[in-house]
Design an enzyme around this catalytic site. Structure first.
Site, PDB file in Angstrom:
ATOM      1  N   ASP A   1       0.837  -1.206   0.000  1.00 57.82           N
ATOM      2  CA  ASP A   1       0.000   0.000   0.000  1.00 57.82           C
ATOM      3  C   ASP A   1       0.871   1.254   0.000  1.00 57.82           C
ATOM      4  O   ASP A   1       0.373   2.370  -0.137  1.00 57.82           O
ATOM      5  CB  ASP A   1      -1.006  -0.009   1.160  1.00 57.82           C
ATOM      6  N   SER A   2       2.210   1.065   0.101  1.00 53.07           N
ATOM      7  CA  SER A   2       3.135   2.183  -0.105  1.00 53.07           C
ATOM      8  C   SER A   2       2.985   2.754  -1.506  1.00 53.07           C
ATOM      9  O   SER A   2       3.475   3.855  -1.777  1.00 53.07           O
ATOM     10  CB  SER A   2       4.581   1.717   0.127  1.00 53.07           C
TER      11      SER A   2
ATOM     12  N   ASP B   1      -0.894  -6.198  -0.471  1.00 51.37           N
ATOM     13  CA  ASP B   1      -1.334  -5.610   0.794  1.00 51.37           C
ATOM     14  C   ASP B   1      -2.848  -5.458   0.820  1.00 51.37           C
ATOM     15  O   ASP B   1      -3.447  -4.954  -0.146  1.00 51.37           O
ATOM     16  CB  ASP B   1      -0.738  -4.205   0.945  1.00 51.37           C
TER      17      ASP B   1
ATOM     18  N   LYS C   1      -1.073  -9.563   2.680  1.00 54.81           N
ATOM     19  CA  LYS C   1      -0.431  -9.111   3.927  1.00 54.81           C
ATOM     20  C   LYS C   1      -1.378  -8.144   4.624  1.00 54.81           C
ATOM     21  O   LYS C   1      -2.046  -7.346   3.956  1.00 54.81           O
ATOM     22  CB  LYS C   1       0.904  -8.424   3.622  1.00 54.81           C
TER      23      LYS C   1
ATOM     24  N   GLU D   1      -1.768  -5.689   8.437  1.00 51.70           N
ATOM     25  CA  GLU D   1      -1.048  -5.114   9.579  1.00 51.70           C
ATOM     26  C   GLU D   1      -1.784  -5.389  10.881  1.00 51.70           C
ATOM     27  O   GLU D   1      -3.016  -5.362  10.917  1.00 51.70           O
ATOM     28  CB  GLU D   1      -0.912  -3.594   9.390  1.00 51.70           C
TER      29      GLU D   1
ATOM     30  N   GLU E   1       8.439  -4.138  11.051  1.00 52.17           N
ATOM     31  CA  GLU E   1       8.823  -2.806  10.561  1.00 52.17           C
ATOM     32  C   GLU E   1       9.091  -1.878  11.738  1.00 52.17           C
ATOM     33  O   GLU E   1       8.294  -1.795  12.682  1.00 52.17           O
ATOM     34  CB  GLU E   1       7.694  -2.229   9.686  1.00 52.17           C
TER      35      GLU E   1
HETATM   36  O1  KIV Z   1       3.511  -1.188   1.695  1.00 49.78           O
HETATM   37  C1  KIV Z   1       4.703  -1.493   1.889  1.00 49.78           C
HETATM   38  O2  KIV Z   1       5.608  -1.108   1.130  1.00 49.78           O
HETATM   39  C2  KIV Z   1       5.014  -2.296   3.060  1.00 49.78           C
HETATM   40  C3  KIV Z   1       6.463  -2.546   3.352  1.00 49.78           C
HETATM   41  C4  KIV Z   1       7.035  -1.335   3.978  1.00 49.78           C
HETATM   42  C5  KIV Z   1       6.663  -3.741   4.183  1.00 49.78           C
HETATM   43  O3  KIV Z   1       4.151  -2.725   3.747  1.00 49.78           O
END
Ligand code: KIV
Length: 292
Positions: free
Chosen positions: A48-49, A96, A125, A127, A194
């Site tokens: 999600d970055s 994500d 993934k 959180e 993280e």
């Molecule tokens: O979204 C992302 O890039 C991440 C990484 C920082 C692990 O979750």
């Protein structure tokens, strides 16, 4: 036929068992995925970055499941056509689950995870620690591999009071260890750590049988992950302490674009070889003698 990295194969990658550390990088589009594959990366994360490094937002809270599915599909298409001769296994695609896609009900969570799988993800993934267990169990129950993510979880930035290193105090460190054990018991095949102190990352890594993948968590994890744009030096607005830049692609790109602009302005681009031409016969019928 190239091997495909799988969630069970990743799960077995504990460094203490003599296995090589895992390498994960984010990818958001087909060319990025192909580059990661050509480099022999084990896992690509459609993170999600994408919100911050590609879409120009200030945080990760702005992207939706549709956004992540769009980028996951591009990554999957890129990998489908990449490096058939490469010797490494094809990277596992992890997508994500964005903020609010796994915070209401297990049913909605599974539906959102399924959308990412249908777009091309092989795992998702999410959180958070113990309070996410019902969601993790529901996704695992739907046969979708889940990667956990503990420590500095950017989707909790408002609750955490910003992007702050987590687990610095005795109690907080033990909470993270308990979270990691709970995620393992719920069926996560790996856990991203993280923004936690090196010592805490080592405690967590030593307490679970699934691999930990660190970002800003020191060298004691079972693998590392970085954001594509940070590794390559494309992102120039921020540079967290844990980022190591392996290239300065932004400088190379800006210089190339400046050279292109200069050539257009002086008429040096395009030249005759970079242009299409009529045959001499057709040119003649048009009265364009000598233009072919
Ligand atoms: O979204 C992302 O890039 C991440 C990484 C920082 C692990 O979750």
């Amino acid at each position: 036929m190239r091997k495909q990295m799988t969630a069970p194969a990743i799960r077995a990658r504990k460094v203490r068992d003599g296995r090589e550390p895992l390498v994960m990088v984010t990818a958001y589009d087909a060319p990025g995925a192909r580059m990661a594959d050509a480099a022999g990366i084990d896992l690509v994360l459609v993170g999600d970055s994408v919100a911050m490094v590609v879409l120009g937002y200030d945080d990760t809270l702005q992207v939706t499941v549709d956004d992540l599915a769009h980028h996951t599909a591009a990554v999957a298409r890129g990998l489908a056509s990449s490096a058939p001769e490469a010797e490494s296994g094809k990277p596992l695609v992890v997508a994500d689950l964005p903020w609010m896609s796994y915070h209401t009900t297990p049913v909605e969570t599974v539906r959102n995870a399924a959308q990412l799988v249908r777009a091309g993800a092989q795992a998702v993934k999410l959180e958070g620690g113990r309070k996410r267990l019902p969601m993790i169990e529901a996704i695992v129950d739907a046969e979708i591999p889940v990667m956990g993510h503990l420590g500095l979880t950017p989707q909790s930035m408002h609750a955490m009071g910003g992007f702050k290193v987590q687990g610095r105090e005795h109690g907080a460190a033990l909470e993270l260890v308990a979270d990691a054990k709970a995620l393992e018991a719920a069926g996560c095949f790996a856990i991203v750590l993280e923004g936690v102190p090196d010592e805490v990352a080592r405690m967590i890594t030593g307490s679970v049988d699934v691999p930990t993948v660190g970002i800003g968590a020191g060298p004691g994890c079972d693998g590392q992950v970085l954001v594509f744009h940070d590794v390559l030096g494309i992102e120039d607005r921020m540079r967290p302490k844990f980022v190591r830049r392996y290239a300065d692609v932004r400088t190379v790109a800006v210089e190339a674009l400046q050279a292109y602009a200069a050539d257009v302005r002086t008429g040096a681009f395009p030249n005759a070889d970079e242009s299409y031409h009529l045959t001499a016969e057709v040119a003649e019928t048009l009265g364009l003698y000598g233009s072919a």
